[in-house]
Motif scaffolding. Structure first.
Motif, PDB file in Angstrom:
ATOM      1  N   GLU A  12      29.238  13.224  22.056  1.00 24.84           N
ATOM      2  CA  GLU A  12      29.107  11.817  22.440  1.00 24.84           C
ATOM      3  C   GLU A  12      30.463  11.158  22.700  1.00 24.84           C
ATOM      4  O   GLU A  12      30.597  10.273  23.525  1.00 24.84           O
ATOM      5  CB  GLU A  12      28.370  11.036  21.343  1.00 24.84           C
ATOM      6  N   GLN A  13      31.495  11.595  21.935  1.00 26.75           N
ATOM      7  CA  GLN A  13      32.749  10.842  21.946  1.00 26.75           C
ATOM      8  C   GLN A  13      33.930  11.521  22.624  1.00 26.75           C
ATOM      9  O   GLN A  13      34.968  10.884  22.832  1.00 26.75           O
ATOM     10  CB  GLN A  13      33.123  10.461  20.504  1.00 26.75           C
ATOM     11  N   LEU A  14      33.808  12.822  22.914  1.00 23.86           N
ATOM     12  CA  LEU A  14      34.948  13.513  23.527  1.00 23.86           C
ATOM     13  C   LEU A  14      34.626  13.803  24.999  1.00 23.86           C
ATOM     14  O   LEU A  14      33.875  14.742  25.300  1.00 23.86           O
ATOM     15  CB  LEU A  14      35.250  14.814  22.776  1.00 23.86           C
ATOM     16  N   PRO A  15      35.159  13.015  25.913  1.00 24.12           N
ATOM     17  CA  PRO A  15      34.782  13.158  27.327  1.00 24.12           C
ATOM     18  C   PRO A  15      35.155  14.520  27.924  1.00 24.12           C
ATOM     19  O   PRO A  15      34.471  15.006  28.828  1.00 24.12           O
ATOM     20  CB  PRO A  15      35.548  12.019  28.014  1.00 24.12           C
ATOM     21  N   ASP A  16      36.232  15.134  27.407  1.00 23.77           N
ATOM     22  CA  ASP A  16      36.670  16.425  27.963  1.00 23.77           C
ATOM     23  C   ASP A  16      35.779  17.595  27.561  1.00 23.77           C
ATOM     24  O   ASP A  16      35.937  18.705  28.064  1.00 23.77           O
ATOM     25  CB  ASP A  16      38.099  16.757  27.491  1.00 23.77           C
ATOM     26  N   LEU A  17      34.914  17.328  26.616  1.00 21.77           N
ATOM     27  CA  LEU A  17      34.096  18.414  26.074  1.00 21.77           C
ATOM     28  C   LEU A  17      32.939  18.719  27.022  1.00 21.77           C
ATOM     29  O   LEU A  17      32.065  17.895  27.250  1.00 21.77           O
ATOM     30  CB  LEU A  17      33.566  17.972  24.696  1.00 21.77           C
ATOM     31  N   GLU A  18      32.954  19.958  27.591  1.00 21.74           N
ATOM     32  CA  GLU A  18      31.857  20.317  28.498  1.00 21.74           C
ATOM     33  C   GLU A  18      30.675  20.900  27.743  1.00 21.74           C
ATOM     34  O   GLU A  18      29.521  20.667  28.074  1.00 21.74           O
ATOM     35  CB  GLU A  18      32.314  21.388  29.501  1.00 21.74           C
ATOM     36  N   ARG A  19      31.020  21.718  26.728  1.00 24.26           N
ATOM     37  CA  ARG A  19      29.946  22.458  26.063  1.00 24.26           C
ATOM     38  C   ARG A  19      30.326  22.802  24.620  1.00 24.26           C
ATOM     39  O   ARG A  19      31.483  23.147  24.336  1.00 24.26           O
ATOM     40  CB  ARG A  19      29.676  23.761  26.833  1.00 24.26           C
ATOM     41  N   ARG A  74      18.476  17.153  21.209  1.00 18.78           N
ATOM     42  CA  ARG A  74      19.677  17.965  21.346  1.00 18.78           C
ATOM     43  C   ARG A  74      20.388  17.595  22.651  1.00 18.78           C
ATOM     44  O   ARG A  74      19.787  17.663  23.720  1.00 18.78           O
ATOM     45  CB  ARG A  74      19.308  19.449  21.329  1.00 18.78           C
ATOM     46  N   PRO A  75      21.675  17.183  22.589  1.00 19.61           N
ATOM     47  CA  PRO A  75      22.392  16.801  23.810  1.00 19.61           C
ATOM     48  C   PRO A  75      22.485  17.991  24.763  1.00 19.61           C
ATOM     49  O   PRO A  75      22.554  19.144  24.319  1.00 19.61           O
ATOM     50  CB  PRO A  75      23.787  16.414  23.310  1.00 19.61           C
ATOM     51  N   ALA A  76      22.505  17.683  26.051  1.00 18.36           N
ATOM     52  CA  ALA A  76      22.546  18.741  27.070  1.00 18.36           C
ATOM     53  C   ALA A  76      23.800  19.594  26.937  1.00 18.36           C
ATOM     54  O   ALA A  76      23.811  20.771  27.291  1.00 18.36           O
ATOM     55  CB  ALA A  76      22.495  18.112  28.458  1.00 18.36           C
ATOM     56  N   LYS A  77      24.875  18.993  26.400  1.00 21.96           N
ATOM     57  CA  LYS A  77      26.123  19.744  26.271  1.00 21.96           C
ATOM     58  C   LYS A  77      26.078  20.788  25.163  1.00 21.96           C
ATOM     59  O   LYS A  77      26.991  21.602  25.038  1.00 21.96           O
ATOM     60  CB  LYS A  77      27.275  18.777  25.980  1.00 21.96           C
ATOM     61  N   ILE A  78      25.056  20.717  24.322  1.00 23.72           N
ATOM     62  CA  ILE A  78      24.981  21.671  23.215  1.00 23.72           C
ATOM     63  C   ILE A  78      24.052  22.826  23.563  1.00 23.72           C
ATOM     64  O   ILE A  78      22.924  22.622  24.005  1.00 23.72           O
ATOM     65  CB  ILE A  78      24.508  20.977  21.920  1.00 23.72           C
ATOM     66  N   GLU A  79      24.571  24.040  23.357  1.00 25.13           N
ATOM     67  CA  GLU A  79      23.749  25.234  23.568  1.00 25.13           C
ATOM     68  C   GLU A  79      23.707  26.005  22.248  1.00 25.13           C
ATOM     69  O   GLU A  79      24.751  26.217  21.633  1.00 25.13           O
ATOM     70  CB  GLU A  79      24.401  26.096  24.670  1.00 25.13           C
ATOM     71  N   ILE A  80      22.536  26.375  21.834  1.00 24.32           N
ATOM     72  CA  ILE A  80      22.430  27.124  20.578  1.00 24.32           C
ATOM     73  C   ILE A  80      22.560  28.617  20.881  1.00 24.32           C
ATOM     74  O   ILE A  80      21.936  29.127  21.811  1.00 24.32           O
ATOM     75  CB  ILE A  80      21.096  26.831  19.870  1.00 24.32           C
ATOM     76  N   VAL A  81      23.432  29.297  20.139  1.00 27.25           N
ATOM     77  CA  VAL A  81      23.569  30.747  20.278  1.00 27.25           C
ATOM     78  C   VAL A  81      23.058  31.353  18.983  1.00 27.25           C
ATOM     79  O   VAL A  81      23.615  31.107  17.911  1.00 27.25           O
ATOM     80  CB  VAL A  81      25.049  31.141  20.518  1.00 27.25           C
TER      81      VAL A  81
END
Lengths: 340, 340
Positions: free
Chosen positions: A26-33, A54-61
Motif C-alpha cells: 500500500e505504501q511503497l510505490p516502487d514495490l511491484e510484487r 489480497r492485493p494484486a501485488k502479492i503472490e503466494i508461493v
C-alpha cells in the motif's frame, strides 16, 4: 522491486508478516510484487482474518515446511527441502525476486543464503549489520552474530560492508568507522583486532581507530566493527542491562503512593524512552556479503517492523549496495585469489 | 593482617586513598598494619588536611615515583624503579605485607604483580574478577580485562578462581558457573569457548553450561567466565548503555513542568537505583592467580571504596583464597608440567 517475504518465520507468523507485507504494497510505490512464501492455506486464512482482499501485488508461493526458531540451522536447511525460508532464497537465486525478508531463525537464513547464493566476489563471509540507537544518532554494528573467530581480513571486509550500508541506507556521508577493542591505541586489543587496525589504516575508509565499550552509546563512530561473538555479546548484554534498569525503575517507582504519583506524571516520558531503543524502525538487520539481498527481522517483528524490513530491502536493491560493496572492497583490499 | 596500600594510585590520590586507609584502621579489628606507599610528604600533608593524627597502625613507606593512569604499563614498571605500586608489590613479595590494594593504573598493577610475584602453581595467567550487580544478586565476571586471546585451559583456570572467590568472599555456597557464549548449546561459541565447555564439564565445579549476554543481569549464574577482551567489552558496554538510558531519562524528565514535578517526587527513587549499580560496595576487583593478593580499585575510588578494598584484601588473606585456588585447580586440571 520484487521482494520475497518468508511468511512463516517469526513469533507472530504468518499473521504479522502478512499484515506488514500488505502495508508495504500500500505504501511503497516502487514495490511491484511481494512473493509471500509459506503455507498457502494459512496465508489466505490470515488475509481473510485481516478483512482485506489480497492485493494484486502479492503472490503466494506455496512452501509446505517451516524452520522452527530453535531448530539447528544447518540440519534444518539440509532436511527441509520445501521450507519457506529456503524457497524465498531460491526465488532470489532464480532472479524472480531481487531481495528477501525473513523474521525466522537467523541461523537458518544465514545458512540458506550462504549455501544457495554464495558470497560476493572477494568477501569470505557474510556478516549481520544491526542499527543501534545512541544518545545522538544510530550506528551500524557489524558483525552482530554471523561469524565467530574472525581473521583481520574478515574484520576489514565487515568495515567495507558496514560503510556502504551506513552511506546508502542510513544516508551518512563518508561514515566514520571504529574497530571495537579494549583501548584507544593501535597496540590495544586481541591478535585479530591489532592486525585489522593496521589493515584498516591503509584502506579508503574514514577509519577513526579503536572504539571501546564506553564509546558505543555515545555515538563515537557511524560504523563499529567486531567479530560476531563479540557483537552478539554486545547486543544481548545491552538488552540485559536495559531490562535490569527498567526492572529497578518499576520496583522503585511503585514503592509508595508519592512515587506512584510521580511515575504517573512521567508515564508518557517513560514510553518515549522505551521507543528510543525500539529496533523496528530500522527495518531489521541486513545479512551483508551474500550474493543477493537478505534482510533479517527480529523474531518478534510487528507488522510495522515487517513493513520497514521490506522498505529497507527495496532501498538496498535501488542503491545497488552489493555493487558498491564489491567496488569499495576492490579499492581497499586485494582479491583473495591475488593474495594466494 | 598487614596490607600495603598504593597511596598515589587513582584519580583522587593521595587524599581519598589516605582517608579510606584511616577508616579501615578504625573499623577493621583484624588489621594490624597498613603500609601507605607513596610520597611521604604528600601523604603526611593529607593526614594533616584531614585533621586526623596518623593512626599508629599506619606506616608510611616512601616511594618517589607514580605511574600515571594513561602510561604504558610495561614501560612504566620497567623504568620507574621507585613507583608506589611497584614498592607496594615488593612489600608483598618480601612477606612484610600479606596483600596490596591499588586504585592506580590497572595494567601497571597487573604487570608489576605478574613480574614480581609470578603466578600460582598451575595457573598460566592472572585474571581480574569483578563483582557485578543483577536484578537478584551480584555475580563475579572473570576475566574482566587482564588477558586477550585466551585458551580453553586458561578459561577453565578462570572458572576455578572465580568459584573460589564467590564462595570465600561473597559467601555463596557451591557457586554456579556459566561460560559466556552466544547460545545455550555446547556447540555454540568460538573455538576457545567450545573447547572450554568440554573441559569445564569434567571439573569439580557447579558448571551450568553456557550463558548469554541476555542472561547476565538476570543473575543466571554466580560466576561468569570469559576472556579479558570480551569481559572488558561487557563491562564498558554495560556502563555505556546505563549512561545513555540515564541521559534519556534526564532529557525526557525535564521536558515540561509536569514532568519536572514527577521527577521531583521520584528523586530519592532515582538515587537508590543509581546506588544499585555502584561498584564501591564490593571493594574493587581482585587480580586472581598471582602468588600474592592484589585488589585493584576503580580509578575513581572514594574513601568508602578504598575501605572496602582493604576489607576484601583482609578477607582474602584470612580465607586463604590462594591456597584454595591451588587445591581446586589440582582437583580439576592436570598441572601443566604433567601435560607437557
Amino acid at each position: 522491486m520484487r521482494i520475497a517475504v518468508d511468511a512463516m518465520g517469526g513469533d507472530n507468523a504468518p499473521r504479522d508478516i502478512v499484515a506488514g507485507a500488505i502495508q508495504a504494497t500500500e505504501q511503497l510505490p516502487d514495490l511491484e510484487r511481494i512473493y509471500l512464501v509459506g503455507r498457502q492455506a494459512e496465508i489466505e486464512a490470515v488475509c481473510q482474518e485481516l478483512g482485506k482482499p489480497r492485493p494484486a501485488k502479492i503472490e503466494i508461493v506455496d512452501a509446505s515446511e517451516v524452520v522452527g526458531m530453535d531448530e539447528s540451522p544447518a540440519t534444518a536447511i539440509r532436511r527441509k527441502k520445501d521450507s519457506s525460508v529456503g524457497r524465498a532464497v531460491a526465488l532470489v537465486k532464480d532472479g524472480q525476486a531481487q531481495a528477501l525478508f525473513t523474521a525466522g531463525n537467523t541461523g537458518a537464513a544465514v545458512a540458506a543464503t550462504t549455501l544457495k547464493l554464495r558470497t560476493l566476489e572477494g568477501i569470505a563471509r557474510p556478516a549481520i549489520a544491526t542499527v543501534m540507537p545512541t544518545k545522538l544518532k544510530p550506528f551500524v554494528l557489524i558483525d552482530a552474530g554471523a561469524n565467530t573467530d574472525c581473521t583481520a581480513r574478515q574484520l576489514a571486509e565487515f568495515a567495507v560492508m558496514g560503510s556502504v550500508y551506513s552511506q546508502e541506507i542510513l544516508g551518512i556521508d563518508n561514515p566514520t568507522v571504529g574497530l571495537l577493542s579494549i583501548g584507544g591505541e593501535a597496540t590495544k586489543g586481541n591478535e585479530a583486532t591489532k592486525e585489522a587496525y593496521a589493515l584498516l589504516q591503509k584502506m579508503p575508509l574514514n577509519f577513526k581507530g579503536n572504539v571501546e565499550g564506553h564509546d558505543l552509546y555515545e555515538g563515537a563512530t557511524d560504523v563499529v566493527v567486531c567479530d560476531g561473538f563479540v557483537g552478539n555479546v554486545v547486543l544481548k548484554t545491552s538488552e540485559s542491562a536495559a531490562h535490569a534498569i527498567s526492572h529497578w525503575l518499576k520496583e522503585e517507582f511503585t514503592r509508595n503512593p508519592i512515587r506512584i504519583l510521580g511515575a504517573l506524571l512521567l508515564k508518557r516520558a517513560i514510553g518515549q524512552i522505551k521507543q528510543k531503543g525500539d529496533p523496528s524502525v530500522y527495518g531489521g538487520a541486513p545479512l551483508l556479503g551474500v550474493n543477493g539481498i537478505c534482510i533479517i527481522g527480529h523474531g518478534s517483528s510487528s507488522p510495522f517492523a515487517v513493513f520497514n524490513g521490506v522498505r529497507v530491502a527495496c532501498e538496498s536493491v535501488s542503491h545497488d549496495i552489493n555493487g558498491k560493496i564489491i567496488e569499495l572492497r576492490k579499492a581497499g583490499l586485494t582479491s583473495p585469489e591475488t593474495e594466494a
